[in-house]
Design a protein around this motif. Structure first.
Motif, mmCIF file in Angstrom:
data_model
loop_
_atom_site.group_PDB
_atom_site.id
_atom_site.type_symbol
_atom_site.label_atom_id
_atom_site.label_comp_id
_atom_site.label_asym_id
_atom_site.label_seq_id
_atom_site.Cartn_x
_atom_site.Cartn_y
_atom_site.Cartn_z
ATOM 1 N N ASP A 105 -16.388 69.199 58.304
ATOM 2 C CA ASP A 105 -15.683 70.810 57.702
ATOM 3 C C ASP A 105 -16.160 71.514 56.424
ATOM 4 O O ASP A 105 -15.479 72.218 55.740
ATOM 5 C CB ASP A 105 -14.617 70.365 57.795
ATOM 6 N N GLY A 106 -16.732 70.678 55.560
ATOM 7 C CA GLY A 106 -17.536 71.563 53.867
ATOM 8 C C GLY A 106 -16.183 70.784 53.055
ATOM 9 O O GLY A 106 -15.210 71.307 52.276
ATOM 10 N N LEU A 107 -14.807 69.809 53.777
ATOM 11 C CA LEU A 107 -14.723 68.992 52.425
ATOM 12 C C LEU A 107 -14.463 68.350 51.796
ATOM 13 O O LEU A 107 -14.388 67.695 50.738
ATOM 14 C CB LEU A 107 -12.476 68.829 53.256
ATOM 15 N N LEU A 108 -15.318 67.364 52.386
ATOM 16 C CA LEU A 108 -16.329 66.902 51.318
ATOM 17 C C LEU A 108 -17.830 66.235 51.104
ATOM 18 O O LEU A 108 -17.952 66.715 51.941
ATOM 19 C CB LEU A 108 -16.058 65.035 52.152
ATOM 20 N N ASP A 109 -17.891 65.816 50.232
ATOM 21 C CA ASP A 109 -19.585 65.868 49.794
ATOM 22 C C ASP A 109 -19.695 64.362 50.307
ATOM 23 O O ASP A 109 -18.813 63.429 49.506
ATOM 24 C CB ASP A 109 -19.550 65.844 48.128
ATOM 25 N N VAL A 110 -20.722 64.032 50.268
ATOM 26 C CA VAL A 110 -21.223 62.006 50.303
ATOM 27 C C VAL A 110 -21.729 62.016 49.164
ATOM 28 O O VAL A 110 -23.333 62.423 48.750
ATOM 29 C CB VAL A 110 -21.492 61.416 50.802
ATOM 30 N N GLU A 140 -15.155 71.586 46.528
ATOM 31 C CA GLU A 140 -14.741 72.617 46.260
ATOM 32 C C GLU A 140 -13.157 73.152 46.791
ATOM 33 O O GLU A 140 -12.371 73.246 46.656
ATOM 34 C CB GLU A 140 -15.149 73.756 45.015
ATOM 35 N N SER A 141 -13.822 73.457 48.281
ATOM 36 C CA SER A 141 -12.980 73.884 49.054
ATOM 37 C C SER A 141 -12.395 72.604 49.699
ATOM 38 O O SER A 141 -10.881 72.826 50.465
ATOM 39 C CB SER A 141 -13.547 74.747 50.646
ATOM 40 N N GLY A 142 -12.521 71.578 49.498
ATOM 41 C CA GLY A 142 -11.627 70.696 49.725
ATOM 42 C C GLY A 142 -10.137 69.995 49.217
ATOM 43 O O GLY A 142 -9.803 69.907 49.229
ATOM 44 N N THR A 173 -6.449 70.109 50.169
ATOM 45 C CA THR A 173 -5.857 69.252 49.779
ATOM 46 C C THR A 173 -4.752 69.681 49.172
ATOM 47 O O THR A 173 -3.411 69.458 49.302
ATOM 48 C CB THR A 173 -6.583 68.682 48.454
ATOM 49 N N ILE A 174 -4.236 70.941 48.344
ATOM 50 C CA ILE A 174 -3.063 71.921 47.676
ATOM 51 C C ILE A 174 -2.111 71.947 48.955
ATOM 52 O O ILE A 174 -1.182 72.001 48.932
ATOM 53 C CB ILE A 174 -3.809 72.621 47.029
ATOM 54 N N ASN A 175 -3.318 72.467 49.508
ATOM 55 C CA ASN A 175 -2.474 73.360 51.317
ATOM 56 C C ASN A 175 -1.999 72.667 51.871
ATOM 57 O O ASN A 175 -0.690 72.770 52.393
ATOM 58 C CB ASN A 175 -3.054 74.126 51.692
ATOM 59 N N ARG A 176 -2.283 71.644 51.855
ATOM 60 C CA ARG A 176 -1.747 70.084 53.094
ATOM 61 C C ARG A 176 -0.862 69.607 52.390
ATOM 62 O O ARG A 176 0.517 68.859 53.345
ATOM 63 C CB ARG A 176 -3.228 69.405 53.701
ATOM 64 N N LEU A 177 -0.691 69.236 50.862
ATOM 65 C CA LEU A 177 -0.118 68.701 50.710
ATOM 66 C C LEU A 177 1.201 69.180 50.436
ATOM 67 O O LEU A 177 2.467 69.112 50.848
ATOM 68 C CB LEU A 177 -0.063 68.311 49.604
ATOM 69 N N THR A 178 1.720 70.422 50.243
ATOM 70 C CA THR A 178 2.358 71.562 50.418
ATOM 71 C C THR A 178 3.047 71.600 52.031
ATOM 72 O O THR A 178 4.616 71.936 52.341
ATOM 73 C CB THR A 178 1.872 73.307 49.992
ATOM 74 N N GLU A 179 2.065 71.492 52.906
ATOM 75 C CA GLU A 179 2.236 72.057 54.380
ATOM 76 C C GLU A 179 2.944 70.333 54.509
ATOM 77 O O GLU A 179 4.167 70.172 55.096
ATOM 78 C CB GLU A 179 1.335 71.546 55.159
#
Length: 111
Positions: free
Chosen positions: A59-64, A81-83, A87-93
């Protein structure tokens, strides 16, 4: 995982929060950190962790990053960066969900 149905929907958020706090981590390190933080109450299995990590990467949220450690190759995961934004959005949710659940379970308490 104990109460796995309750935690299942939060696994990606848990992973992302740990990566936000620690920069980069490898899979086993993530499982051990969760176990430590929860005093052994939550155990993430490899069967749950790695599909979640691969999905977050797809989904482009993690790099390896792959590094050689003690003559072994080790995969480290870190937020893109998009991850970081997600993360901020998901933590708020998740915080809103927890607040609503607390209100439903114990409506006499005010938060």
């Amino acid at each position: 995982m104990k109460n796995s149905q309750l935690y299942k929907g939060s696994l990606n958020t848990i992973i992302m929060k740990l990566l936000e706090e620690n920069g980069k981590m490898y899979g086993y390190e993530i499982t051990q950190k969760v176990k430590l933080i929860t005093n052994g109450e939550l155990n993430i299995t490899e069967g749950a962790l790695y599909p979640a990590l691969h999905k977050l990467e797809a989904d482009g949220l993690l790099d390896v990053e792959i590094e050689k450690v003690d003559n072994r190759m080790r995969k480290y995961y870190k937020l893109t960066e998009s991850g970081q934004k997600e993360t901020i959005n998901r933590l708020t949710e998740l915080e809103n969900f927890i607040k609503n659940m607390q209100t439903l379970v114990n409506p006499k308490l005010e938060f």
